[in-house]
Motif scaffolding. Structure first.
Motif, PDB file in Angstrom:
ATOM      1  N   ASN A   1      -0.410  22.257  27.257  1.00 19.80           N
ATOM      2  CA  ASN A   1      -0.945  23.549  26.843  1.00 19.80           C
ATOM      3  C   ASN A   1       0.062  24.318  25.996  1.00 19.80           C
ATOM      4  OD1 ASN A   1      -2.972  25.849  27.175  1.00 19.80           O
ATOM      5  ND2 ASN A   1      -1.087  26.788  27.913  1.00 19.80           N
TER       6      ASN A   1
ATOM      7  N   TYR B   1      -0.693  25.219  22.144  1.00 18.48           N
ATOM      8  CA  TYR B   1      -0.834  26.637  21.841  1.00 18.48           C
ATOM      9  C   TYR B   1       0.157  27.054  20.751  1.00 18.48           C
ATOM     10  CZ  TYR B   1      -0.601  31.674  22.211  1.00 18.48           C
ATOM     11  OH  TYR B   1      -0.593  33.009  21.911  1.00 18.48           O
TER      12      TYR B   1
ATOM     13  N   ARG C   1      -0.673  25.453  17.317  1.00 20.67           N
ATOM     14  CA  ARG C   1      -1.752  26.147  16.622  1.00 20.67           C
ATOM     15  C   ARG C   1      -1.302  27.500  16.100  1.00 20.67           C
ATOM     16  NH1 ARG C   1      -7.587  27.515  19.205  1.00 20.67           N
ATOM     17  NH2 ARG C   1      -6.388  29.126  20.221  1.00 20.67           N
TER      18      ARG C   1
ATOM     19  N   GLU D   1     -10.583  18.328  28.382  1.00 26.73           N
ATOM     20  CA  GLU D   1     -11.147  19.602  27.939  1.00 26.73           C
ATOM     21  C   GLU D   1     -10.104  20.431  27.180  1.00 26.73           C
ATOM     22  OE1 GLU D   1     -13.575  23.383  29.924  1.00 26.73           O
ATOM     23  OE2 GLU D   1     -12.107  22.252  31.084  1.00 26.73           O
TER      24      GLU D   1
ATOM     25  N   PHE E   1     -10.339  21.734  23.259  1.00 28.23           N
ATOM     26  CA  PHE E   1     -10.244  23.125  22.820  1.00 28.23           C
ATOM     27  C   PHE E   1      -9.350  23.239  21.595  1.00 28.23           C
ATOM     28  CE2 PHE E   1      -7.964  27.246  23.128  1.00 28.23           C
ATOM     29  CZ  PHE E   1      -9.022  28.057  22.744  1.00 28.23           C
TER      30      PHE E   1
ATOM     31  N   GLY F   1      -3.662  37.204  19.768  1.00 35.29           N
ATOM     32  CA  GLY F   1      -4.156  36.575  20.985  1.00 35.29           C
ATOM     33  C   GLY F   1      -3.087  36.164  21.978  1.00 35.29           C
ATOM     34  N   HIS F   2      -1.802  36.386  21.672  1.00 35.41           N
ATOM     35  CA  HIS F   2      -0.768  35.821  22.541  1.00 35.41           C
ATOM     36  C   HIS F   2      -0.825  36.375  23.961  1.00 35.41           C
ATOM     37  CE1 HIS F   2       0.907  39.301  20.408  1.00 35.41           C
ATOM     38  NE2 HIS F   2       1.760  39.451  21.395  1.00 35.41           N
TER      39      HIS F   2
ATOM     40  N   ASN G   1      -4.122  35.097  25.762  1.00 40.74           N
ATOM     41  CA  ASN G   1      -3.976  33.678  26.084  1.00 40.74           C
ATOM     42  C   ASN G   1      -3.134  33.479  27.338  1.00 40.74           C
ATOM     43  OD1 ASN G   1      -4.116  30.706  25.259  1.00 40.74           O
ATOM     44  ND2 ASN G   1      -1.916  31.044  25.414  1.00 40.74           N
TER      45      ASN G   1
ATOM     46  N   TYR H   1      -4.675  31.879  30.679  1.00 36.85           N
ATOM     47  CA  TYR H   1      -4.129  30.579  31.061  1.00 36.85           C
ATOM     48  C   TYR H   1      -3.586  30.629  32.495  1.00 36.85           C
ATOM     49  CZ  TYR H   1      -1.070  26.573  31.383  1.00 36.85           C
ATOM     50  OH  TYR H   1      -0.448  25.426  31.811  1.00 36.85           O
TER      51      TYR H   1
ATOM     52  N   ARG I   1      -6.385  31.091  35.138  1.00 34.53           N
ATOM     53  CA  ARG I   1      -7.082  29.845  35.429  1.00 34.53           C
ATOM     54  C   ARG I   1      -6.218  28.898  36.241  1.00 34.53           C
ATOM     55  NH1 ARG I   1      -9.674  25.875  30.946  1.00 34.53           N
ATOM     56  NH2 ARG I   1      -7.480  25.314  30.699  1.00 34.53           N
TER      57      ARG I   1
ATOM     58  N   GLU J   1     -13.414  32.999  20.342  1.00 33.40           N
ATOM     59  CA  GLU J   1     -13.322  31.586  20.697  1.00 33.40           C
ATOM     60  C   GLU J   1     -12.383  31.363  21.893  1.00 33.40           C
ATOM     61  OE1 GLU J   1     -12.349  27.343  18.419  1.00 33.40           O
ATOM     62  OE2 GLU J   1     -11.401  29.214  17.781  1.00 33.40           O
ATOM     63  N   LEU J   2     -11.271  32.056  21.874  1.00 31.77           N
ATOM     64  CA  LEU J   2     -10.312  31.934  22.979  1.00 31.77           C
ATOM     65  C   LEU J   2     -10.959  32.345  24.300  1.00 31.77           C
ATOM     66  CD1 LEU J   2      -7.407  31.453  24.000  1.00 31.77           C
ATOM     67  CD2 LEU J   2      -6.891  33.822  23.390  1.00 31.77           C
TER      68      LEU J   2
ATOM     69  N   PHE K   1     -13.361  29.702  25.533  1.00 28.37           N
ATOM     70  CA  PHE K   1     -12.702  28.538  26.124  1.00 28.37           C
ATOM     71  C   PHE K   1     -12.455  28.762  27.608  1.00 28.37           C
ATOM     72  CE2 PHE K   1      -8.646  26.378  27.205  1.00 28.37           C
ATOM     73  CZ  PHE K   1      -9.145  25.095  27.240  1.00 28.37           C
TER      74      PHE K   1
END
Lengths: 292, 292, 292, 292
Positions: free
Chosen positions: A109, A113, A116, A136, A140, C105-106, C109, C113, C116, C136-137, C140
């Motif tokens: 990850n 990350y 990107r 998955e 993504f 988005g940092h 994210n 992350y 989860r 999109e983030l 996901f």
């Protein structure tokens, strides 16, 4: 000379130049002469003379209006005179990287990350895994993912063949074991020498055997960390690239230590991969020279 | 009120109270009741229940207008009911400390410098050494120094007898091995269990055998550090009290690594001794609970 | 007594108990008495007496076989006698969190992350944004995402109404401004007081005005960092929860400083949110008490 | 060979060479050519091209069997061609340093302690103070101490005259304001530009006005630190040389914050002075280039 040399016609390129040779006087002058010949301007420079191996290491970043062939021609006299190993790369070019994983996703990850987000100059044409769990996550990030179960000697052999095949077909420059929980065979280690990096947890003092986090808890260690190193056939004993630790105390149970340790693993592995991708890691016998 | 209790007549004292017992409900209530009975006010409080050993650990600082006997009387019901080990100390009272040294002075210097500066609540009635080198340093800080060469089994035995004798005669509460380069006999380790602290260098990964700094250099380690731990008969494997590391790189030769490592040894040992002197270190099986 | 009280019939629950009241002797004894009455066992305990505001702060973790009503009954005498604010929560219960974002988005994210991965006890029923970029983030991570452009006073007002509405409808306990690039109105700040957390970059020394990273580069700062704080109407001046810095040098251009600063923002904000979700952050006037 | 050049007859000397000029191609080649001409071997090399000011900075350490005049002759073509400012120094030569103090001794103590221990290449021919308090400390280290009260404009003027006079008479290369609690006049700042270093506390966020530690406590800052910078007429806004921070929490009262802050001030100032003494600090407009 009335007509411009090819050097004048190429686009201005930002090059990374690494050079390794026996340590002798005059090398810097010779290399900088080659840079002048290539109409280059040095924007970053680091060097180190290892007393252990009498080896000279240099890393330059050079802005030069020349193509690769022209730059290599300019460097040829240095290579000849000093018997130097020279490597030219373009700054920012993404390193073609194969990632091997199993079930734990924290390292993958972090790599994807940051890749990107433009913070990590790699491209990942394939993630190979002996478990399906991280399919998955790879999706993504639009990265191809291939699951190959490893359950016995035969499937293990198949996986290793697939790794070598992928390295070959996909022009892989670096193999990253991002918590890949399989021991590589000596043959594969040898085949990937200097091109594969692994991450493992680290403790003060070290613990052998199963469940080191439980042992670390039982001994009440105050620091836990991670080590990224090149893969060699001597398990977990390859040249160290980067290490980090973080402070813990008696209130952390083994599961919390694992979680804390995983954060260190992620950032340590990503840092090591970044330095390799930026041509900042050179080998001096069993140790690394890191030009940060 | 015509009948002041003894509690009213004593000076206001800042007490440290540590308590260890089997973990059962109601302990905090019982202890805080004893503090109320002693007219005390809790100014600092820490506790920990170890799931490993089902043991309850507590450290309080209490401002109370009572003498030791009165406070102990108030605590007696708790001691009885919970079969608790209780220790009362006065905040800031210097711990009587015997320091053992050999040739290297960095740890002794740090201990004495900070002790004199009021940053370390210890008093050192004696420094014992198997070498004469640190005589002058001890003299500068007006600390008695005794040199006893250790050259064979007999002189080693004599030294160990002298250590035990000094512990006894000088009311020593803590023995600090400040780079004392002699392995203690199992008998001495047992006699000093929980009362002796040692310091040694630490690396990621660990290195066995002679000259670990040279090995660390050869492997290119990126972190070197130090571990302070209680002395047990299992060499360098006693409960860990404190650890520190510092970042190094390829430019450091073994001698520089030694120098950097010594700085870590000094500050780590001093920190461990400070915590012990402040009654912040409690034993939970093979590990320590540190109430910072 | 022949029949079991309700306390005996409830499942064993791990409670977090925080208590704030004027500082007076006997509180610890009273609270621990209530815990005994609830048949509880204290597994973690921290306290602090603020000399600034004469306020006593306490956080306990208690394992007790009682339901909420029974525990509250047991605590009622303490609440009455000390005029204490008491809060009971279940350890590990996810905090209902609304996240506001813009383009970067940092921070989002990192929050999602870790949520989860089970490292961050929050649940995020909604992400609200004035830009569509992070749709999109959020997808996901299967988190609802709502885009509401803010382009003028009216749309700004609409967005703020939507925030308040969402807080109400979705039982939001914490609003996280994860690089939400809109200044909240004083009215919204007041409505969310103590329930909204913001992150911003920090420098030594501070820089006012536009493009602080460019200013930091021009001054050659050696440390850059981030501060997470509660939102108040005084922009970026609310009570500080957590701060981190990282070392930089002259080789970093402003874009690199931004990237480095973002890493600090992510980890600092996540840490602050974790502590809030674990009931470890209490307010003492303009500052926070953090029971780590 | 019958005609040894002067280069052959001088002792082998370890030189520091710093060079600053407009950034143009070929500089490294030209400088390394001069080193070859002086029969030198480069043992350490750092360079940086500032895109902000189009300036090239270089620092070399060169082992060469030549005296200063010979080395300067070898460098002369480079100086001419690139209009470069070049400075030659001998590695380890102590920098002549004037220290200004007031009442607080922590910075002076650290400077003198490390200077005597051989860890800081400076010599201090004079300590000047507007208070008598640190006389004894200076005496312990056998350093001349001069007390000049500053109570009004006239005595302030006298003190500043004395500073300039001392700089002149004692061949002072660096003036260190080691918690000197007087604002220097613009004229003195200008006269000492690039040759005077100051230390002050630093916070995230910054605090203006009196008693910043009290403000920091009231806001509950989590990090406090110190900044060492060159003195300019813009108070506390000169080019930053070094910064450090340390973590604090709500348990620290303002007096403890002051004590912690002083430790950071000492080590930060000493580090800055060490780098200056080792010719590692170069100015690039309003910022510093530090060749560590």
């Amino acid at each position: 000379m009335t007509d411009p040399t090819p050097a004048h016609t190429a686009a201005l390129t930002h090059w990374t130049l690494t050079l390794v040779c026996d340590d002798r006087p005059g090398i810097v002058h010779a290399v900088s002469g080659a840079v002048v010949a290539a109409q280059g301007n040095i924007t970053e420079s680091q060097q180190f003379s290892s007393a252990d191996t009498n080896t000279f290491f240099m890393r330059l970043q050079v802005m030069a209006p020349v193509d690769r062939a022209t730059f290599e021609d300019a460097l040829e006299p240095v290579v000849q005179r000093y018997d130097a190993r020279v490597q030219l790369d373009v700054v920012g070019r993404p390193l073609r990287t194969l990632v091997l994983v199993s079930k734990a996703g924290h390292c993958l990850n972090d790599l994807l990350y940051r890749q990107r987000g433009g913070q990590l100059p790699i491209e990942v044409p394939l993630v190979l895994s002996n478990h399906p769990d991280l399919q998955e996550l790879a999706s993504f990030y639009s990265v191809p993912f291939e699951h190959r179960p490893v359950t016995d000697a035969e499937t293990k052999h198949d996986m290793e063949q697939r790794i070598l095949e992928a390295v070959d077909e996909l022009d892989i420059e670096l193999v990253v074991l991002a918590r890949y929980m399989q021991i590589l065979s000596p043959g594969l280690c040898a085949a990937l020498e200097g091109r594969a990096v692994n991450i493992h947890h680290s403790f003060l003092p070290g613990f052998k055997g199963a469940n080191p986090y439980r042992q670390a808890h039982a001994r009440g260690v105050k620091l836990i960390g991670a080590t990224a190193h090149f893969v060699t056939s001597d398990l977990d004993e390859g040249p160290i690239i980067e290490q980090n630790v973080v402070r813990v105390d008696h209130t952390k149970d083994p599961a919390e230590l694992v979680s804390i340790g995983q954060d260190e693993e992620s950032r340590t592995l990503t840092q090591a991969v970044r330095w390799i991708a930026e041509d900042r890691v050179l080998l001096d016998g069993a140790r690394t020279i890191i030009f940060k």
